[in-house]
Design an enzyme around this catalytic site. Structure first.
Site, PDB file in Angstrom:
ATOM      1  N   ASP A 128      -1.460  56.038 -34.097  1.00  0.00           N
ATOM      2  CA  ASP A 128      -2.048  57.350 -34.369  1.00  0.00           C
ATOM      3  C   ASP A 128      -3.033  57.236 -35.507  1.00  0.00           C
ATOM      4  O   ASP A 128      -2.749  56.667 -36.548  1.00  0.00           O
ATOM      5  CB  ASP A 128      -0.994  58.412 -34.695  1.00  0.00           C
ATOM      6  N   TYR A 165     -13.684  68.207 -21.849  1.00  0.00           N
ATOM      7  CA  TYR A 165     -12.275  67.809 -21.693  1.00  0.00           C
ATOM      8  C   TYR A 165     -11.930  67.627 -20.205  1.00  0.00           C
ATOM      9  O   TYR A 165     -11.303  66.633 -19.815  1.00  0.00           O
ATOM     10  CB  TYR A 165     -11.428  68.912 -22.337  1.00  0.00           C
ATOM     11  N   SER A 217      -4.930  66.572 -17.340  1.00  0.00           N
ATOM     12  CA  SER A 217      -4.646  67.951 -17.742  1.00  0.00           C
ATOM     13  C   SER A 217      -4.990  68.888 -16.587  1.00  0.00           C
ATOM     14  O   SER A 217      -5.844  68.575 -15.749  1.00  0.00           O
ATOM     15  CB  SER A 217      -5.519  68.278 -18.950  1.00  0.00           C
ATOM     16  N   ALA A 249       4.232  72.505 -25.743  1.00  0.00           N
ATOM     17  CA  ALA A 249       3.814  73.094 -27.001  1.00  0.00           C
ATOM     18  C   ALA A 249       3.366  71.992 -27.947  1.00  0.00           C
ATOM     19  O   ALA A 249       4.100  71.039 -28.181  1.00  0.00           O
ATOM     20  CB  ALA A 249       4.993  73.844 -27.608  1.00  0.00           C
ATOM     21  N   SER A 250       2.173  72.092 -28.440  1.00  0.00           N
ATOM     22  CA  SER A 250       1.691  71.137 -29.441  1.00  0.00           C
ATOM     23  C   SER A 250       0.527  71.799 -30.156  1.00  0.00           C
ATOM     24  O   SER A 250       0.128  72.909 -29.813  1.00  0.00           O
ATOM     25  CB  SER A 250       1.232  69.838 -28.777  1.00  0.00           C
ATOM     26  N   ASN A 260      -2.235  58.518 -24.425  1.00  0.00           N
ATOM     27  CA  ASN A 260      -1.857  59.894 -24.731  1.00  0.00           C
ATOM     28  C   ASN A 260      -2.735  60.530 -25.812  1.00  0.00           C
ATOM     29  O   ASN A 260      -2.836  61.755 -25.879  1.00  0.00           O
ATOM     30  CB  ASN A 260      -0.379  59.861 -25.184  1.00  0.00           C
TER      31      ASN A 260
HETATM   32  P1  NAD Z   1      -1.345  66.450 -30.243  1.00  0.00           P
HETATM   33  O1  NAD Z   1      -2.599  66.836 -30.936  1.00  0.00           O
HETATM   34  O2  NAD Z   1      -0.062  66.929 -30.823  1.00  0.00           O
HETATM   35  O3  NAD Z   1      -1.265  64.873 -30.164  1.00  0.00           O
HETATM   36  C1  NAD Z   1      -2.390  64.082 -29.995  1.00  0.00           C
HETATM   37  C2  NAD Z   1      -2.297  62.946 -30.972  1.00  0.00           C
HETATM   38  O4  NAD Z   1      -3.397  62.062 -30.743  1.00  0.00           O
HETATM   39  C3  NAD Z   1      -2.436  63.407 -32.418  1.00  0.00           C
HETATM   40  O5  NAD Z   1      -1.317  62.970 -33.164  1.00  0.00           O
HETATM   41  C4  NAD Z   1      -3.717  62.766 -32.914  1.00  0.00           C
HETATM   42  O6  NAD Z   1      -3.679  62.379 -34.279  1.00  0.00           O
HETATM   43  C5  NAD Z   1      -3.855  61.574 -31.983  1.00  0.00           C
HETATM   44  N1  NAD Z   1      -5.248  61.147 -31.871  1.00  0.00           N
HETATM   45  C6  NAD Z   1      -6.347  61.905 -31.682  1.00  0.00           C
HETATM   46  N2  NAD Z   1      -7.435  61.128 -31.626  1.00  0.00           N
HETATM   47  C7  NAD Z   1      -7.031  59.851 -31.765  1.00  0.00           C
HETATM   48  C8  NAD Z   1      -7.699  58.620 -31.777  1.00  0.00           C
HETATM   49  N3  NAD Z   1      -9.023  58.550 -31.635  1.00  0.00           N
HETATM   50  N4  NAD Z   1      -6.985  57.506 -31.935  1.00  0.00           N
HETATM   51  C9  NAD Z   1      -5.639  57.563 -32.101  1.00  0.00           C
HETATM   52  N5  NAD Z   1      -4.955  58.709 -32.109  1.00  0.00           N
HETATM   53  C10 NAD Z   1      -5.645  59.848 -31.943  1.00  0.00           C
HETATM   54  O7  NAD Z   1      -1.483  66.882 -28.743  1.00  0.00           O
HETATM   55  P2  NAD Z   1      -0.494  66.813 -27.477  1.00  0.00           P
HETATM   56  O8  NAD Z   1      -0.420  68.143 -26.895  1.00  0.00           O
HETATM   57  O9  NAD Z   1       0.729  66.097 -27.812  1.00  0.00           O
HETATM   58  O10 NAD Z   1      -1.381  65.991 -26.457  1.00  0.00           O
HETATM   59  C11 NAD Z   1      -1.077  64.683 -26.009  1.00  0.00           C
HETATM   60  C12 NAD Z   1      -1.907  64.406 -24.790  1.00  0.00           C
HETATM   61  O11 NAD Z   1      -1.543  65.311 -23.731  1.00  0.00           O
HETATM   62  C13 NAD Z   1      -3.395  64.618 -24.975  1.00  0.00           C
HETATM   63  O12 NAD Z   1      -4.099  63.630 -24.253  1.00  0.00           O
HETATM   64  C14 NAD Z   1      -3.672  65.966 -24.366  1.00  0.00           C
HETATM   65  O13 NAD Z   1      -4.999  66.108 -23.924  1.00  0.00           O
HETATM   66  C15 NAD Z   1      -2.690  65.946 -23.212  1.00  0.00           C
HETATM   67  N6  NAD Z   1      -2.346  67.269 -22.713  1.00  0.00           N
HETATM   68  C16 NAD Z   1      -1.502  68.063 -23.404  1.00  0.00           C
HETATM   69  C17 NAD Z   1      -1.147  69.284 -22.875  1.00  0.00           C
HETATM   70  C18 NAD Z   1      -0.189  70.161 -23.577  1.00  0.00           C
HETATM   71  O14 NAD Z   1       0.212  71.173 -22.993  1.00  0.00           O
HETATM   72  N7  NAD Z   1       0.213  69.849 -24.775  1.00  0.00           N
HETATM   73  C19 NAD Z   1      -1.682  69.703 -21.668  1.00  0.00           C
HETATM   74  C20 NAD Z   1      -2.528  68.871 -20.964  1.00  0.00           C
HETATM   75  C21 NAD Z   1      -2.823  67.635 -21.492  1.00  0.00           C
END
Ligand code: NAD
Length: 915
Positions: free
Chosen positions: A526, A654, A641, A687-688, A589
């Site tokens: 991360d 996105y 997504s 949820a995030s 991720n």
């Molecule tokens: P989140 O922001 O909590 O987690 C994403 C993590 O990625 C963060 O900790 C961030 O520091 C890290 N990050 C960002 N850019 C980075 C980089 N260049 N190098 C290394 N780390 C990096 O978000 P989340 O909801 O846990 O999302 C995780 C994945 O799931 C993402 O790809 C997001 O697009 C996808 N997603 C999430 C949802 C949802 O409902 N939460 C829905 C569709 C897709």
């Protein structure tokens, strides 16, 4: 000190839901509803009192010296043999010494406790040191009867002796009355039962308290000095009243087990006693009483040795190892209450030669094989020459017992042709630990549970029942070890290394923790940036997760690289190799959001999002893929997504990046296929910080990342055979998303380029999605495009589609008008039938269809002579013809009735293609 030295319990795995009995027979005997709570235990078809006694005795003998047993008493009122000592069969199956006393105790429900009293007296007399008492019953009742509800099948074994006593014998008191509340005549299968009220009021409620009071008086104890009272009584209210009569508190009384297994006949007092012993603490006193033409009551005081007893399946194990069923006819079939046609194969001779059984008794009844003195090879059966080709020693085999040796399935099959009471007949090769194998039948399992490598244990069961000669023949079968299938199918990651990008928070963090809990070593990557990826990174996010994993006892390293750069990706993989030497799993991720409507979508925002999501996955996966290829194993997960799969306002960057990951997966799955590298994509909903301002607050609260993680873990595991698939996952809901390609159409037979007008004219056919399919790769897509299906003849429902857009408007009359057009002449060769239809309801009427000389004639009205008459409601008829109602379901549910030659009605489906 004299007393109980060990115990064992056996309850058959099958438990019949009593409501299933009521649902089948409540119309006939509504009163049985009163006792239809819970489940009753029921023997598998291959179990009887002997096999259950063997099972309970084996449980009792765990960690005991079998050679120290000097008598075996078998108690049962349902012994398979009237004149062949049943205890002798049990003793041979257990491989007890030959020079012991064996005997059967029978003909009363209290005979389990009678055998115990007799055994304790013999120990007291000093003639014997260890006596194994096994009690077992499988009582039959007529169908739809209270007793069918009350009874269950089961067995218990109690070892009594004078060494390592776990419960000291303090004394007993017996009453013998010829109280015939029920009896079974010599030639009768079922008991004759007198009025329950009388048995309850004159029998149970008077005789049990009398016996218990008798033993208390004899030992100078009072009821408050007793910790547990054990006495079977299937009248629930009476069971409580007896305690009250004795002045005992409800908590002193052991439950009668009605809900969990029912009353197990003469074994029940002992089954309940094993339950009481299992919970007992040193110093506690237990009274056990068995009722039946009188009553025996015995008092025991638990000793410290109970804490030293070797672990066993015991009472809890027996109760908890269960398969609930609601198939009442199966219960009736297994007990031979209904007779089914078994086919000609069942007539094959099954006579057992008593001479062979005697000569091979150790092998057949005891599962005794051989072990070579010279080379140590185990084999079954024992032979004169060692099977080891490097040994082949002659007469070198010592007897070797296989019954308790752990084994695994080497191969298996489910044979539907072989005669079986529980088809398919399941059998296969069983391999014993340390060597030795044989072809075994599998029992107490469904075919679906069987798999190569599944641990099995050997159980003594009936092999065939020779009804003609009244002989049950016994042999050993293999049964899946309870819980083994769950262990074998457990998703685990021992010795595997997983890279999770963006694992410092949100979903990635939960993936990391869950993978670590199941044994994976984790690279927690991360960058620790902000939600839009701007600002400098921080190491703390990854460090926190690494510390949490370590605190759980797992292994993890942190990596702070940026997935958006080539070097970042390479470094992340290097972290895995440096720390753990390999990489098995990559979960792409990491993610950021930079939402803007399209006209405001600046090149920076566009590029930043594509760099993290799409390029990030490329940067990390590429170096990891090289290692996976070399090791011939890998699991890669892309994170897409809903915005990418379906679109979302303000997320062009996105959406484009997220769907591009699906493209990356589609080709990577092909390139990874031959190296056992599976690539799949998950579309999470959780949820995030990425979703906190997008989702409504109440929904947000329900969206724990823990609901997404199980899908990701499965896709990341070696259990996953899927590759190239997309799954939506969140809030406990999971579904597959896929690109479907319609069947399409060839315009101008594919020879001349069509005009745009041709495209317009064929628009419906081009758009057709009925018969659409998922296509495996680009080449298959070309093949699908240039081979559209032949144009189909219009079907009944489709034929009216233009004039009547709603299919429900179709009437039976319209269907009969269309019928000649749907007639299948080829299927009508030699057919000469008249189908009479009698359709009720406002759209109904009478029609008859005559099929003769390969022609079809449909007329309104009644035929002079019909082959069969089909009666249905108008709406059901329309549903059936349009394919919404399955004809067989319509028939079994009573929506369709057929009179006359029912078999001929089955021709209708062949003669007319109406759907
Ligand atoms: P989140 O922001 O909590 O987690 C994403 C993590 O990625 C963060 O900790 C961030 O520091 C890290 N990050 C960002 N850019 C980075 C980089 N260049 N190098 C290394 N780390 C990096 O978000 P989340 O909801 O846990 O999302 C995780 C994945 O799931 C993402 O790809 C997001 O697009 C996808 N997603 C999430 C949802 C949802 O409902 N939460 C829905 C569709 C897709």
């Amino acid at each position: 000190m004299i007393g109980i030295t060990s115990y064992g319990t056996y309850i058959p795995r099958l438990r019949l839901d009593r409501m299933a009995i009521f649902q089948s027979m409540g119309w006939f005997a509504p009163a049985i509803m009163m006792v239809a709570q819970g489940e009753r235990s029921m023997c598998n078809w291959d179990e009887d009192s002997i096999t259950m006694a063997v099972a309970a005795a084996r449980d009792c003998l765990v960690a005991k010296d079998k050679n120290a047993v000097d008598a075996l008493y078998l108690a049962s009122t349902t012994l398979p043999f009237a004149d062949r000592q049943n205890a002798g069969v049990v003793s041979t199956a257990l491989n007890l010494r030959d020079n012991i006393v064996t005997t059967d105790f029978t003909a009363s429900q209290r005979v389990g406790t009678t055998a115990m009293v007799t055994a304790l007296d013999a120990i007291k007399g000093g003639e014997r040191k260890n006596i194994l008492v096994a009690a077992s019953d499988k009582r039959e009742t007529k169908a739809a009867y209270f007793y069918e509800m009350w009874y269950g099948d089961g067995a218990a074994a109690i070892m009594v002796g004078n060494e390592d006593v776990i419960a000291e014998y303090k004394g007993s008191f017996s009453l013998s009355y010829d109280f015939a509340d029920h009896y079974r005549g010599r030639v009768n299968k079922y008991d004759y039962v007198w009025e329950e009220r009388w048995a309850r009021d004159e029998g149970y409620s008077k005789i049990i308290p009398q016996a218990i009071q008798g033993v208390l008086d004899q030992t100078n104890l009072t009821i408050d000095q007793i910790d547990t009272l054990v006495y079977p009584c299937f009248f629930k209210a009476e069971h409580k009243k007896i305690a009250k009569k004795l002045g005992a508190k409800p908590e002193q009384v052991m439950d009668n087990l009605h809900e969990v297994c029912g009353e197990t006949g003469c074994a029940h007092a002992l089954v309940m006693l094993t339950g009481a012993l299992e919970k007992a603490k040193p110093g506690q006193r237990i009274i056990v009483a068995g009722f039946g033409q009188g009553c025996n009551a015995l008092i025991f005081e638990v000793t410290d040795n109970i804490t030293k007893l070797a672990p066993r399946s015991g009472f809890d194990g027996a109760i908890n190892n269960k398969q609930s069923i609601d198939n009442y006819p199966k219960f009736l079939k297994f007990r031979d209450i209904i007779e089914t046609e078994m086919g000609i194969r069942a007539e094959a001779p099954i006579q057992i030669a008593m001479t062979t059984l005697w000569r091979k008794r150790k092998m057949i009844l005891g599962l005794v094989g051989g072990k070579c003195r010279e080379c140590g090879t185990q084999q079954f059966p024992k032979m004169d020459i060692c099977v080891n080709p490097n040994c082949n020693a002659h007469h070198s085999q010592d007897e070797f017992e296989f019954a308790d040796i752990p084994a695994k399935i080497n191969s298996y099959t489910g044979d539907l042709l072989a005669v079986s009471i529980d088809p398919p007949h399941k059998y296969g090769m069983v391999q014993f630990e340390g060597g030795g194998r044989f072809m075994a039948d599998f029992t107490d399992c469904d075919l679906e549970e069987l798999q190569v490598g599944l641990p099995v244990q050997m159980v003594f069961r009936r092999r065939v029942a020779d009804k003609e000669r009244g002989l049950s023949s016994y042999f050993w079968k293999a049964m899946p070890v309870p819980g083994a299938s769950e262990i074998l199918n457990r998703v685990k990651f021992d010795d595997q290394v997983a890279i999770i990008t963006g694992a410092g928070g949100g979903l990635g963090k939960i993936y990391a923790l869950e993978l670590a809990k199941r044994g994976a070593k984790i690279v927690v990557n991360d960058l620790g940036g902000s939600r839009d990826g701007s600002g400098g990174g921080s190491t703390s996010a990854a460090d926190v997760v690494v510390n949490e994993i370590k605190a759980l006892g797992g292994e993890a390293v942190a990596n702070y690289d940026n997935v958006a750069t080539v070097e970042g990706g390479e470094n992340i993989v290097k972290s895995a190799i440096d720390a753990f030497g390999r990489v098995d799993i990559v979960i792409n991720n990491a993610g950021i959001l930079r939402d803007k409507s399209f006209t405001k979508m600046t090149p920076e925002n566009w590029k930043a999002v594509l760099d993290v999501h799409l390029n990030g996955a490329y940067h990390v996966t590429r170096p990891a893929f090289t290692h996976m290829k070399d090791q011939g194993y890998g699991r890669i997960i892309m994170t897409t997504s809903a915005a990418g799969l379906y679109g979302n306002f303000g997320q062009t960057n996105y959406s484009a990046a997220k769907l591009a990951l699906v493209g990356l997966m589609n080709t990577l799955k092909i390139e990874g296929a031959k190296y056992n590298i599976k690539v799949n994509t998950v579309a999470p909903l959780a949820a995030s910080r990425l979703t906190e301002d997008i989702m409504p607050p109440d929904l947000f609260a329900k969206m724990k990342p823990e609901f997404v993680a199980p899908m990701v873990l499965y896709l990341a595991s070696d259990k996953c055979e899927e590759s190239g698939a997309i799954f939506n996952a969140g809030m406990g809901y999971y579904n597959r998303a896929a690109f479907y390609t319609g069947p399409g159409v060839a315009i101008n037979k594919g020879k001349e380029p069509p005009t745009p007008e041709d495209i317009k004219a064929n628009w419906d056919a081009i758009n057709e999605m009925e018969g659409a399919q998922v296509i495996s790769d680009a080449n298959a897509a070309i093949v699908a495009l240039i081979s559209p299906p032949d144009p189909k003849p219009k079907k009944a429902a489709a034929a009216t589609a233009e004039s009547a857009p709603e299919e429900t408007t179709m009437s039976p009359k319209e269907i009969f008008d269309l019928m000649p057009g749907q007639f299948n002449k080829d299927a009508a060769a030699g057919v000469d039938v008249v189908f009479q239809y009698s359709i009720s309801g406002s759209g109904g009427g009478d029609w008859f269809v005559t099929v003769k000389d390969q022609t079809c004639d449909v007329q309104a009205g009644k035929a002079d002579k019909a082959t069969c008459t089909i009666k249905m409601k108008d709406s059901d008829f329309v549903d059936m013809v349009s394919g919404k109602l399955n004809p067989m379901q319509a028939f079994t549910s009573g929506k369709l009735t057929i009179s006359g030659d029912v078999m001929k009605s089955q021709l209708i489906e062949k003669l007319f293609s109406m759907k």
